[in-house]
Design an enzyme around this catalytic site. Structure first.
Site, PDB file in Angstrom:
ATOM      1  N   TYR A 283       0.826  -1.210   0.000  1.00  0.00           N
ATOM      2  CA  TYR A 283       0.000   0.000   0.000  1.00  0.00           C
ATOM      3  C   TYR A 283       0.859   1.258   0.000  1.00  0.00           C
ATOM      4  O   TYR A 283       1.800   1.401   0.792  1.00  0.00           O
ATOM      5  CB  TYR A 283      -0.927   0.034   1.229  1.00  0.00           C
ATOM      6  CG  TYR A 283      -1.593   1.373   1.406  1.00  0.00           C
ATOM      7  CD1 TYR A 283      -2.626   1.765   0.561  1.00  0.00           C
ATOM      8  CD2 TYR A 283      -1.160   2.280   2.377  1.00  0.00           C
ATOM      9  CE1 TYR A 283      -3.207   3.016   0.675  1.00  0.00           C
ATOM     10  CE2 TYR A 283      -1.737   3.526   2.512  1.00  0.00           C
ATOM     11  CZ  TYR A 283      -2.760   3.893   1.652  1.00  0.00           C
ATOM     12  OH  TYR A 283      -3.337   5.126   1.770  1.00  0.00           O
TER      13      TYR A 283
ATOM     14  N   HIS B 179      -2.216  16.461  -2.015  1.00  0.00           N
ATOM     15  CA  HIS B 179      -2.640  16.530  -0.616  1.00  0.00           C
ATOM     16  C   HIS B 179      -2.336  17.886   0.026  1.00  0.00           C
ATOM     17  O   HIS B 179      -2.796  18.147   1.135  1.00  0.00           O
ATOM     18  CB  HIS B 179      -1.964  15.416   0.187  1.00  0.00           C
ATOM     19  CG  HIS B 179      -2.597  14.069  -0.024  1.00  0.00           C
ATOM     20  ND1 HIS B 179      -2.798  13.522  -1.269  1.00  0.00           N
ATOM     21  CD2 HIS B 179      -3.089  13.162   0.861  1.00  0.00           C
ATOM     22  CE1 HIS B 179      -3.376  12.339  -1.141  1.00  0.00           C
ATOM     23  NE2 HIS B 179      -3.564  12.102   0.140  1.00  0.00           N
TER      24      HIS B 179
ATOM     25  N   ASN C 127       2.336  10.762   6.450  1.00  0.00           N
ATOM     26  CA  ASN C 127       1.456   9.840   7.161  1.00  0.00           C
ATOM     27  C   ASN C 127       1.842   9.790   8.631  1.00  0.00           C
ATOM     28  O   ASN C 127       2.754   9.075   9.023  1.00  0.00           O
ATOM     29  CB  ASN C 127       1.576   8.438   6.530  1.00  0.00           C
ATOM     30  CG  ASN C 127       0.262   7.700   6.581  1.00  0.00           C
ATOM     31  OD1 ASN C 127      -0.606   8.016   7.381  1.00  0.00           O
ATOM     32  ND2 ASN C 127       0.120   6.707   5.722  1.00  0.00           N
TER      33      ASN C 127
ATOM     34  N   TYR D  66     -15.181  29.483  47.885  1.00  0.00           N
ATOM     35  CA  TYR D  66     -14.621  28.299  47.235  1.00  0.00           C
ATOM     36  C   TYR D  66     -13.413  28.625  46.358  1.00  0.00           C
ATOM     37  O   TYR D  66     -12.478  27.836  46.257  1.00  0.00           O
ATOM     38  CB  TYR D  66     -15.678  27.626  46.362  1.00  0.00           C
ATOM     39  CG  TYR D  66     -16.719  26.829  47.094  1.00  0.00           C
ATOM     40  CD1 TYR D  66     -16.788  26.817  48.482  1.00  0.00           C
ATOM     41  CD2 TYR D  66     -17.656  26.074  46.389  1.00  0.00           C
ATOM     42  CE1 TYR D  66     -17.755  26.089  49.153  1.00  0.00           C
ATOM     43  CE2 TYR D  66     -18.621  25.342  47.047  1.00  0.00           C
ATOM     44  CZ  TYR D  66     -18.675  25.345  48.431  1.00  0.00           C
ATOM     45  OH  TYR D  66     -19.622  24.619  49.086  1.00  0.00           O
TER      46      TYR D  66
ATOM     47  N   ARG E 100     -10.779  28.704  49.021  1.00  0.00           N
ATOM     48  CA  ARG E 100     -10.708  27.534  49.891  1.00  0.00           C
ATOM     49  C   ARG E 100     -10.437  26.241  49.119  1.00  0.00           C
ATOM     50  O   ARG E 100      -9.785  25.328  49.623  1.00  0.00           O
ATOM     51  CB  ARG E 100     -12.023  27.405  50.672  1.00  0.00           C
ATOM     52  CG  ARG E 100     -11.942  26.400  51.772  1.00  0.00           C
ATOM     53  CD  ARG E 100     -13.223  26.171  52.573  1.00  0.00           C
ATOM     54  NE  ARG E 100     -14.334  27.037  52.299  1.00  0.00           N
ATOM     55  CZ  ARG E 100     -15.611  26.637  52.395  1.00  0.00           C
ATOM     56  NH1 ARG E 100     -15.891  25.388  52.695  1.00  0.00           N
ATOM     57  NH2 ARG E 100     -16.585  27.475  52.158  1.00  0.00           N
TER      58      ARG E 100
ATOM     59  N   PHE F 227      -1.426   6.046  12.484  1.00  0.00           N
ATOM     60  CA  PHE F 227      -1.574   7.435  12.039  1.00  0.00           C
ATOM     61  C   PHE F 227      -2.784   8.114  12.662  1.00  0.00           C
ATOM     62  O   PHE F 227      -2.962   9.324  12.520  1.00  0.00           O
ATOM     63  CB  PHE F 227      -1.729   7.483  10.514  1.00  0.00           C
ATOM     64  CG  PHE F 227      -2.775   6.536   9.998  1.00  0.00           C
ATOM     65  CD1 PHE F 227      -4.118   6.745  10.242  1.00  0.00           C
ATOM     66  CD2 PHE F 227      -2.405   5.406   9.288  1.00  0.00           C
ATOM     67  CE1 PHE F 227      -5.085   5.855   9.786  1.00  0.00           C
ATOM     68  CE2 PHE F 227      -3.373   4.510   8.826  1.00  0.00           C
ATOM     69  CZ  PHE F 227      -4.710   4.743   9.082  1.00  0.00           C
TER      70      PHE F 227
ATOM     71  N   GLU G 139     -11.837   5.959   4.998  1.00  0.00           N
ATOM     72  CA  GLU G 139     -11.387   6.488   6.292  1.00  0.00           C
ATOM     73  C   GLU G 139     -12.630   6.952   7.039  1.00  0.00           C
ATOM     74  O   GLU G 139     -12.984   8.127   7.047  1.00  0.00           O
ATOM     75  CB  GLU G 139     -10.386   7.625   6.051  1.00  0.00           C
ATOM     76  CG  GLU G 139      -9.148   7.132   5.318  1.00  0.00           C
ATOM     77  CD  GLU G 139      -8.364   8.213   4.595  1.00  0.00           C
ATOM     78  OE1 GLU G 139      -8.760   9.401   4.701  1.00  0.00           O
ATOM     79  OE2 GLU G 139      -7.383   7.881   3.914  1.00  0.00           O
TER      80      GLU G 139
END
Length: 521
Positions: free
Chosen positions: A55, A85, A197, A281, A284, A339, A425
């Site tokens: 792949y 990409h 990746n 608070y 404290r 990934f 994906e």
């Protein structure tokens, strides 16, 4: 003196990321990495020569993973991957993030499971050393299968494409490479995929944010201690017997720090017999609230440091246990899901929520100084002439706005997922979004704490007695960036300067405390 160099290809930590990203420490390749990288590269090439289908090496990507690519087009495949990409949009990441990104990408490749040539991490480190900073847009990654779009912009610089910064000038990458005497790389099979990746964008942003968050955690205890003392509050809240009964380590640590800082305070002794039983608070419960944030940040820091030192590529070239079978190649090329940035996205969201609680409790403490009903004898908004002067009125409003924004940013990103790549994906992490939100929360918290520090320092000035020696040293450190109140003026620039000083650890150093990372959690 320049910071010590950082060796990539062996275990690194958050402090080393900070040193390379911000202090410009030199990052160098582990001396054993070149041989290991050459070995796994040889195994991958042998597998290709045997006709294996791998792949991303001789197939398409994502939903096109079943498409086989002929050998003569494998180099073009890698170039096309980076170009296609690189579709990030929006503002670019700051220089420190990109420097961290370059270091981390070189580091994960140098760990030896990606099957790339030693040239690839070496070139990333050479760009880093030369001061070349690729222009990497912040938006466009869903955090699986890796931070693809931003990493593609980073990787384009390696092949002489895209845009970069060099010594403050923006220019095409090929021109910058020529200026520093480097040639673009011709990518070998799998190397384009290995450059993009992984989880390094999510991890780089989160790592730098957590480095700063640790300083802010210490600052919350220090500034909270000043507020408690200036509010004439009770230090009995730090009695170790209370915290032995609820022994969360972070809670006990905050109680110890606050008590240690207030010890021997004349201001604290001045109201020892005032008869008050307990405080609000926000005063404290400081050990409990700050301690919970301390525990959360320790969990997140641990998760990020694991991720820093992980194989995040796909597929991975992994060695087998030695075998007596002469036909056993001794390795596998395995596809998995390292990934996926869920391992950082969920911790980053957790950190945002933890730091937001520090912002909200800080805002409540500083607000108490502004109202005569709760300030225990101080003038309205700590002004000299209430009415004519507004004093710290709008400073509290700004803190409220910042705290509210932190609440919105604390809505987790990691619970969302939108399938990508034609459904291949089908579950993604949204890690970069979680990381960027965390960075924004850190910046907001620094400013809220700066406002509390300004208000608490003013309150100390108005009291009859000084605080402890250590807290007065912190008071002096505050005054180096924010002058005493002598009438209304714009505080914006001074508060920004003080916020920066807090992140740099100046108040912690003035208090005589070690950095959080060097303390037991």
């Amino acid at each position: 003196m320049s910071p010590k160099q950082v060796i990539v290809g062996r275990r690194i930590d958050l402090e080393e990321v900070h040193r390379v990203a911000r202090l410009r420490a030199k990052a160098v390749l582990n001396e054993h990495a070149e041989a290991a990288l050459s070995h796994t590269r040889g195994l991958l090439e042998a597998s290709l020569a045997d006709g294996s289908t791998i792949y991303g090496v001789n197939t398409g990507f994502g939903a096109l993973s079943e498409t086989r690519i002929p050998p003569e087009k494998l180099a073009q495949l890698q170039r096309n991957l980076l170009r296609s990409h690189a579709v990030g949009v929006g503002p670019a990441f700051a220089e420190d993030v990109v420097r961290a990104l370059m270091m981390l990408r070189a580091h994960t490749l140098a760990l030896g499971a990606s099957g790339v040539r030693p040239l690839l991490p070496q070139r990333l480190l050479a760009l880093l050393d030369a001061g070349i900073v690729p222009l990497v847009p912040r938006q466009g990654s869903v955090g699986a299968s890796g931070d693809l779009a931003p990493l593609a912009h980073l990787a384009l610089a390696v092949i002489g494409e895209g845009e970069v910064w060099l010594h403050g000038d923006r220019m095409p990458a090929d021109r910058a490479l020529a200026r520093v005497g480097l040639e673009p790389i011709e990518l070998a099979p799998k190397e384009g995929l290995s450059l993009i990746n992984g989880t390094q964008v999510t991890t780089a942003v989160t790592a730098l944010a957590i480095h700063d968050a640790r300083e802010l955690l210490m600052a919350a205890d220090i500034i909270g201690a000043i507020s408690l003392d200036a509010m004439l509050g009770s230090v009995r809240i730090c009695d170790p017997r209370i915290h032995a009964g609820k022994p969360h380590p972070g809670q006990r640590r905050s109680a110890e720090l606050i008590a240690e800082l207030i010890a021997d305070s004349p201001l604290n002794r001045s109201h020892a017999n005032c008869g008050r039983v307990q405080d609000a608070y926000s005063l404290r419960c400081m050990p409990q609230v700050h301690g919970a944030a301390r525990a959360a940040l320790q969990y997140v820091a641990d998760a990020v440091e694991i991720e820093l030192n992980s194989f995040t590529d796909n597929p991975l070239v992994l060695l087998r246990e030695p075998s007596d079978d002469p036909e056993d190649p001794g390795f596998d090329v395995l596809s998995g899901g390292n990934f996926h940035a869920g391992t950082v996205a969920l911790p980053a969201d957790h950190a945002s929520a933890a730091l937001t609680t520090l912002a909200t409790i800080s805002e409540r403490r500083l607000d108490r100084f502004c109202a005569p009903e709760s300030s225990r004898g101080l003038p309205a908004f700590l002004s000299n002439d209430p009415g004519l002067e507004s004093g710290f009125m709008m400073a509290q409003v700004t803190a409220a706005a910042l705290a509210s924004e932190c609440k919105t940013l604390s809505t987790p990103a990691c619970v969302d997922t939108i399938p990508t790549s034609a459904g291949k994906e089908d579950h993604v992490s949204m890690g970069p979004i979680a990381a960027r939100k965390l960075g924004a929360v850190v910046a907001n918290l620094a400013r809220v704490l700066a406002i509390e520090a300004a208000v608490a320092a003013r309150a100390v000035d108005l009291r009859e007695h000084p605080s402890s020696e250590r807290l007065m040293a912190v008071h002096a450190a505050i005054r180096r960036h924010l002058g005493p109140f002598e009438g209304d003026r714009s505080l914006s620039a001074e508060l920004e300067a003080l916020a920066g000083a807090i992140v740099r650890g100046e108040l912690r150093e003035a208090a005589g405390l070690a950095a959080e990372g060097s303390q037991p959690s």
